[in-house]
Design a protein around this motif. Sequence first.
Motif, PDB file in Angstrom:
ATOM      1  N   ASP A 260      -6.428  14.169  13.276  1.00 31.87           N
ATOM      2  CA  ASP A 260      -7.771  13.597  13.167  1.00 31.87           C
ATOM      3  C   ASP A 260      -7.833  12.628  11.998  1.00 31.87           C
ATOM      4  O   ASP A 260      -8.738  12.698  11.163  1.00 31.87           O
ATOM      5  CB  ASP A 260      -8.795  14.735  12.995  1.00 31.87           C
ATOM      6  N   THR A 261      -6.830  11.732  11.916  1.00 27.55           N
ATOM      7  CA  THR A 261      -6.804  10.758  10.838  1.00 27.55           C
ATOM      8  C   THR A 261      -6.185   9.468  11.354  1.00 27.55           C
ATOM      9  O   THR A 261      -5.399   9.477  12.303  1.00 27.55           O
ATOM     10  CB  THR A 261      -5.967  11.283   9.645  1.00 27.55           C
ATOM     11  N   SER A 262      -6.569   8.356  10.744  1.00 31.09           N
ATOM     12  CA  SER A 262      -5.979   7.077  11.107  1.00 31.09           C
ATOM     13  C   SER A 262      -4.743   6.766  10.274  1.00 31.09           C
ATOM     14  O   SER A 262      -4.070   5.767  10.519  1.00 31.09           O
ATOM     15  CB  SER A 262      -7.010   5.946  10.906  1.00 31.09           C
ATOM     16  N   ARG A 263      -4.436   7.614   9.303  1.00 29.93           N
ATOM     17  CA  ARG A 263      -3.262   7.415   8.457  1.00 29.93           C
ATOM     18  C   ARG A 263      -2.231   8.484   8.792  1.00 29.93           C
ATOM     19  O   ARG A 263      -2.237   9.582   8.229  1.00 29.93           O
ATOM     20  CB  ARG A 263      -3.653   7.486   6.973  1.00 29.93           C
ATOM     21  N   VAL A 353       9.187   6.205   0.064  1.00 21.90           N
ATOM     22  CA  VAL A 353       8.578   6.293   1.400  1.00 21.90           C
ATOM     23  C   VAL A 353       7.199   5.642   1.429  1.00 21.90           C
ATOM     24  O   VAL A 353       6.366   5.996   2.263  1.00 21.90           O
ATOM     25  CB  VAL A 353       8.476   7.760   1.871  1.00 21.90           C
ATOM     26  N   ASP A 354       6.934   4.712   0.517  1.00 24.18           N
ATOM     27  CA  ASP A 354       5.631   4.066   0.532  1.00 24.18           C
ATOM     28  C   ASP A 354       5.461   3.257   1.815  1.00 24.18           C
ATOM     29  O   ASP A 354       6.410   2.672   2.337  1.00 24.18           O
ATOM     30  CB  ASP A 354       5.448   3.177  -0.703  1.00 24.18           C
ATOM     31  N   ASN A 355       4.245   3.227   2.321  1.00 23.17           N
ATOM     32  CA  ASN A 355       3.919   2.519   3.564  1.00 23.17           C
ATOM     33  C   ASN A 355       4.688   3.060   4.762  1.00 23.17           C
ATOM     34  O   ASN A 355       5.007   2.324   5.701  1.00 23.17           O
ATOM     35  CB  ASN A 355       4.180   1.019   3.427  1.00 23.17           C
ATOM     36  N   ALA A 356       4.977   4.352   4.755  1.00 24.66           N
ATOM     37  CA  ALA A 356       5.636   4.971   5.904  1.00 24.66           C
ATOM     38  C   ALA A 356       4.692   4.956   7.100  1.00 24.66           C
ATOM     39  O   ALA A 356       3.475   5.094   6.956  1.00 24.66           O
ATOM     40  CB  ALA A 356       6.052   6.402   5.570  1.00 24.66           C
ATOM     41  N   ASP A 357       5.266   4.802   8.294  1.00 25.07           N
ATOM     42  CA  ASP A 357       4.467   4.847   9.512  1.00 25.07           C
ATOM     43  C   ASP A 357       4.776   6.135  10.267  1.00 25.07           C
ATOM     44  O   ASP A 357       5.436   7.037   9.749  1.00 25.07           O
ATOM     45  CB  ASP A 357       4.742   3.617  10.377  1.00 25.07           C
ATOM     46  N   ARG A 498      15.317   1.910   5.862  1.00 23.46           N
ATOM     47  CA  ARG A 498      14.142   2.429   6.552  1.00 23.46           C
ATOM     48  C   ARG A 498      14.309   2.406   8.067  1.00 23.46           C
ATOM     49  O   ARG A 498      13.969   3.361   8.759  1.00 23.46           O
ATOM     50  CB  ARG A 498      12.924   1.603   6.149  1.00 23.46           C
ATOM     51  N   SER A 499      14.814   1.291   8.596  1.00 22.08           N
ATOM     52  CA  SER A 499      15.002   1.149  10.040  1.00 22.08           C
ATOM     53  C   SER A 499      16.138   0.176  10.298  1.00 22.08           C
ATOM     54  O   SER A 499      16.448  -0.679   9.458  1.00 22.08           O
ATOM     55  CB  SER A 499      13.717   0.658  10.718  1.00 22.08           C
ATOM     56  N   VAL A 500      16.757   0.319  11.466  1.00 24.93           N
ATOM     57  CA  VAL A 500      17.831  -0.576  11.878  1.00 24.93           C
ATOM     58  C   VAL A 500      17.530  -1.022  13.303  1.00 24.93           C
ATOM     59  O   VAL A 500      17.355  -0.187  14.201  1.00 24.93           O
ATOM     60  CB  VAL A 500      19.212   0.104  11.818  1.00 24.93           C
ATOM     61  N   TRP A 527      13.443   0.304   2.390  1.00 27.04           N
ATOM     62  CA  TRP A 527      12.098   0.628   1.937  1.00 27.04           C
ATOM     63  C   TRP A 527      11.643  -0.340   0.847  1.00 27.04           C
ATOM     64  O   TRP A 527      10.448  -0.512   0.626  1.00 27.04           O
ATOM     65  CB  TRP A 527      12.059   2.063   1.407  1.00 27.04           C
ATOM     66  N   ARG A 528      12.594  -0.997   0.173  1.00 19.83           N
ATOM     67  CA  ARG A 528      12.245  -1.953  -0.872  1.00 19.83           C
ATOM     68  C   ARG A 528      11.741  -3.257  -0.281  1.00 19.83           C
ATOM     69  O   ARG A 528      11.049  -4.007  -0.952  1.00 19.83           O
ATOM     70  CB  ARG A 528      13.462  -2.253  -1.762  1.00 19.83           C
TER      71      ARG A 528
END
Length: 635
Positions: A260-263, A353-357, A498-500, A527-528
Motif C-alpha cells: 500500500d505504498t508508491s515507494r 542502494v539509493d534510488n533502488a526500484d 546495479r544492472s546489466v 549504483w554510482r
Amino acid sequence: MDERTRADVERAEAAIVEHYPRLVRLTYLVLPPSMGRHRRVLTAHGLVQRALPRTRLRRPDGGLPAQRGPAPESGYDLVRQRALRLALAHEGQPGRWLPALPLVWGLRLFPRAGGAEELALDQALSTVPAAVRAALGLEHLEGLDEDTARAVLARAGAEDPDAAQRAAAQLDRETEAGTAALLNSGEFDPCTVQTRPTDLLRRRQRVRAVAAVAAVLTLGAAVAAAWPGPADPAERVETAAQRALNPDRLERTPNEQWADTSRVDFTAWPVRGRQAGDRKLLARALRVWAAPPPDTRITAAAGASTRPPGHPPQLLYAGLIDNVMVVVLHDGERLVRYAEPEDATPTLHFARVDNADLAGASALVIGRGNGWMRYLLAPWISEITTRDLLTPAAAPHGLHVAPDGVTDRIPIPSPAGAGCGRWPVARFRTSTRIVTAGPNTPFLVADLDDLVPVHLTAGPPPSGVPAGAPGEATDVPALRSWARTACSLGGLRGAGVRSVNMWEFARQQLPEDGGSATWACTRADTWRGPGRVTLRFLPPAARPADPGRTAGRAVNTAACSRFGPHVVGDIHWQAKSGKWYLLAAGSQEVGGLDATGGVRATAEEGTLAAPAGPDTPAEVVGRLRSGGSVRALRP
C-alpha cells in the motif's frame, strides 16, 4: 657458549631470517582464530622469533650429529618444528600470554581481507583443532608429503597426527576454490598487514578521566556540594550520535506497508528474523558499525561509504543464518549487513542502494558460504526459481523459501580463475498485489559477490526501438543471447553493479556464406551512475554458451543506453577459406560505415565487410541518418 653451539644457533637465526614470512604464515594458520586477527598476527611473529634457541639444536632423532655430508637444511626444519610446537600449545588456551616481542602501541594490525572463498575457509578452519590446521599448512604451505608431514606433527607434539591428516584431507575436499591457493592469499599473510588505530575515544576518555579525578580531588568537597545535581534522566537530550546507536530507536516498517505504498524499495521491507527483538544483538551491531574493532572484516562495494550511521537506521532482519548471527540495516542510502560468527571475527558488508526500484530492492544476500549463498527476499516476491544461464534450454528449478523470506542455499557462479562451468541465476516473480508493467512480472537476478544481486535485462532486437527500452531477460531469445555473454559477468564481481543489459544491436551476413553473426553490447550500470560497456561479435557457434569475441570496450560512457543509443563495432574475422576480412556493424540509426587507415572501404548500410589482413589497422566511423557520426569502440 662453545663454537659448535654458536654455529648451530647462527644457522637457526639464518633460517629464520631467510624464511621468516613462510614461518610466520604457517604459525598464524595454526594459532586459534578465536584470538582475533590482531593478537594472532603479533603472536605469530613472536612465536617465530622465540623459535631461535639459546643452546645447541637437537637433531630430529635425538642422536649424534652427522659425521659427513652437508649440514641439515638446517636450522630450518628444526626452527619450524619449534615454532609449530609453540603454536600448537595455544590450542584451548585463549588467555595464554603473548610473547614479549613484538609490541605495538596505539595500532591494530590485521591481514588484508579476502573474498567469500577466503572467509568461508577461515570459518571452516575455526571449527577444527590446531593439529588439523597444522596438517593443512605443512601440505599446502610447506609442500611436505604425507609421511614427512606426519613425522613433523608428531615431533611438534600433536596427539594424533593420523587423525589430523584425515580431517585435513576431508576439509581440503570440501573447499572447491582450492585450499592451497586460498592459504597463499593475502587473507592468511600476517607479514602484509593493514593498520588501524585503537579506540581513540576510549584513550582520550581515559586521559580526561585522570585529569577530572585530579581536579575533583583538588577542589574538594565544598565545590562538589555547591555543584548542581544531575538533571532528571527524563529531561536528558540524546545527541544525534546517541540516537543512531540506540537499538530502541531503530525504524521498523509495518508488515503490510509494501502493498500500500508508491515507494516499492527497501524502505517498504518489514522487519523479519527471530532475533528482531534482541536488544543486545542490535546494540552490538550498531556499535560495530559506528566504531569497528580493529579485527573486524569490512567489505564495501565500489562507491559504498563505510561511515557510521548519522540517524537511527531501519531494521530489516535479525536472526541466525547457518550458525551465524546476522543483522541487516538500511539507512536510506546503504545496506549494512552485520555478521557475528561463533567465536570468530565479526564482519560488516556495505552496499549502496539509493534510488533502488522494485527489481533492485527485490533481494539481498543474507548468507554466503563455500560455493553457495542464500537470499532474503522482498515481501513482494511471490515465487523464485533458479537456472543455469549457460544452458538456456534447461528447465528452471523451484526453490523453497522459509516463512521469514530466507531461501534455501543457491549455488554461486564458479570463482574467479576457475573457468566458467556454470552461471546460476534466480528468476523472481512479483506478487499480484504489485502492479508494474504487468501482474506477476518475472525478472532475472545474478549474484556478483555484492550484498544485492544484479538485475539482468535484454535490449530490443536490432529491428526494434533504440537501446532505451530494455526488457526482462526471461524469454527464449533473451536467454539464448545471455548464454553467450554470461561468462563476461565474472569481470564485474564486487564492482557495485546495479544492472546489466545485453543488447543485440546488429546482425550481419558473413562473407563466403559464413552464416549470420550477431553484434551485442553488454552494458553494466553501477549504483554510482557510471557504466561500462563491452561489444561482442557472436558468429555462428556449435555450443549455446560460446562467448564469441570481444570487439570493443568503454568505461564511464553513455554508450548502449537511452542516453547513447548509437554504437559501432569492428573486428578482423577469418573465413573458412582462410581469407581475412574487416567486419563492422552499427546500431539501427547508423546508415553508412567508412573504414580508413590500412583498409579503405565504404558501405551505404549498417554493416561492412572488406578484405583485410589480420593485423591491418583500421578506423571505422558510422554515419548517422540524422547527420552525425559515431566512432567504433576500441578493444
